[in-house]
Design a protein around this motif. Structure first.
Motif, PDB file in Angstrom:
ATOM      1  N   VAL A 111       2.811  -1.635  -3.006  1.00  0.00           N
ATOM      2  CA  VAL A 111       2.893  -0.650  -1.924  1.00  0.00           C
ATOM      3  C   VAL A 111       4.297  -0.646  -1.321  1.00  0.00           C
ATOM      4  O   VAL A 111       4.860   0.421  -1.016  1.00  0.00           O
ATOM      5  N   ALA A 112       4.881  -1.839  -1.153  1.00  0.00           N
ATOM      6  CA  ALA A 112       6.243  -1.914  -0.617  1.00  0.00           C
ATOM      7  C   ALA A 112       7.243  -1.248  -1.561  1.00  0.00           C
ATOM      8  O   ALA A 112       8.139  -0.510  -1.113  1.00  0.00           O
ATOM      9  N   MET A 113       7.098  -1.490  -2.869  1.00  0.00           N
ATOM     10  CA  MET A 113       7.974  -0.835  -3.848  1.00  0.00           C
ATOM     11  C   MET A 113       7.815   0.684  -3.788  1.00  0.00           C
ATOM     12  O   MET A 113       8.797   1.429  -3.764  1.00  0.00           O
ATOM     13  N   GLU A 114       6.551   1.122  -3.794  1.00  0.00           N
ATOM     14  CA  GLU A 114       6.272   2.562  -3.771  1.00  0.00           C
ATOM     15  C   GLU A 114       6.822   3.216  -2.505  1.00  0.00           C
ATOM     16  O   GLU A 114       7.440   4.299  -2.560  1.00  0.00           O
ATOM     17  N   SER A 115       6.636   2.551  -1.364  1.00  0.00           N
ATOM     18  CA  SER A 115       7.112   3.114  -0.101  1.00  0.00           C
ATOM     19  C   SER A 115       8.635   3.136  -0.038  1.00  0.00           C
ATOM     20  O   SER A 115       9.226   4.092   0.484  1.00  0.00           O
ATOM     21  N   GLY A 116       9.272   2.088  -0.576  1.00  0.00           N
ATOM     22  CA  GLY A 116      10.728   2.064  -0.590  1.00  0.00           C
ATOM     23  C   GLY A 116      11.322   3.170  -1.450  1.00  0.00           C
ATOM     24  O   GLY A 116      12.301   3.825  -1.064  1.00  0.00           O
ATOM     25  N   LEU A 117      10.717   3.372  -2.621  1.00  0.00           N
ATOM     26  CA  LEU A 117      11.194   4.455  -3.491  1.00  0.00           C
ATOM     27  C   LEU A 117      10.957   5.813  -2.846  1.00  0.00           C
ATOM     28  O   LEU A 117      11.800   6.722  -2.937  1.00  0.00           O
ATOM     29  N   PHE A 118       9.808   5.973  -2.204  1.00  0.00           N
ATOM     30  CA  PHE A 118       9.531   7.243  -1.535  1.00  0.00           C
ATOM     31  C   PHE A 118      10.515   7.480  -0.395  1.00  0.00           C
ATOM     32  O   PHE A 118      11.000   8.605  -0.207  1.00  0.00           O
TER      33      PHE A 118
END
Length: 201
Positions: A111-118
């Motif tokens: 989730v942290a990776m996904e949110s950072g990329l977003f």
């Protein structure tokens, strides 16, 4: 003097069982491909849930974009666990506290990776329109899903050790003690076990 003697022959040690043959390379590849397909099916349903919650929060309820993407990812995390546990990896080890803890730890990292990329695309690149935001969301989900696939199959949903060993409940073969070797008699012949010996004049 009469002596009743009964001889007990000592059975020879049983040969060790042959090790199980290694799976053929083609079979291993087929298993991984099937696993990836099942992962994609469950992940696809999670992506649908993710997009649905994301768009309802962002474009329907006009919530902050980062709040929308994080909440959508968390809801999808819960649905993914049920799908992975009871469909994709149903043949793996039974549910334990460790498995649940690892799943949510690695999912939080995802989730942290996904949110950072977003955030990089939505805020950094200014891709904040309805189509652009969904495209950025899709790319962030895709990259985070690759990470999840690797860690889920390697550390979270591991193979059941007993089932992979092919044990029958008797424990590992190496732990079984071999039969005792026959003892030699003073005359050099096989040992005799005297039972019910009696002497009469």
């Amino acid at each position: 003097m009469t002596v009743n003697v009964s001889e007990e022959r000592v059975a020879a040690p049983a040969p060790a069982p042959a090790p199980a043959p290694a799976p053929a390379p083609g079979l291993a590849v087929k298993r991984v491909v099937l696993e990836a397909v099942n992962f994609a099916l469950v992940g696809g349903s999670g992506v649908a849930v993710n997009f649905l919650v994301f768009n309802v929060l962002l474009h329907g309820l006009h919530r902050d974009a980062m709040v929308a993407t994080v909440l959508a990812s968390l809801v999808a995390m819960g649905t993914n666990y049920l799908g992975f546990r009871y469909f994709t990896y149903r043949d793996r080890a039974s549910r334990t506290r460790r498995q649940v803890a690892l799943f949510f730890v690695f999912s939080a990292i995802g989730v942290a990776m996904e949110s950072g990329l977003f955030y990089a695309g939505y805020r950094g690149l200014g891709l904040d329109g309805p189509l652009e935001s969904n495209a950025v969301k899709a790319l962030s989900i895709l990259l985070a899903s690759a990470f999840r696939f690797l860690v889920y199959r390697t550390w979270v949903f591991q193979h059941d050790a007993h089932r992979a060993r092919g044990g029958d409940g008797a424990g590992p073969t190496s732990a079984r003690r071999p039969p005792a070797a026959p003892l030699a008699s003073p005359s050099g012949g096989p040992s005799c076990v005297r039972s019910g010996g009696s002497a009469s004049p």
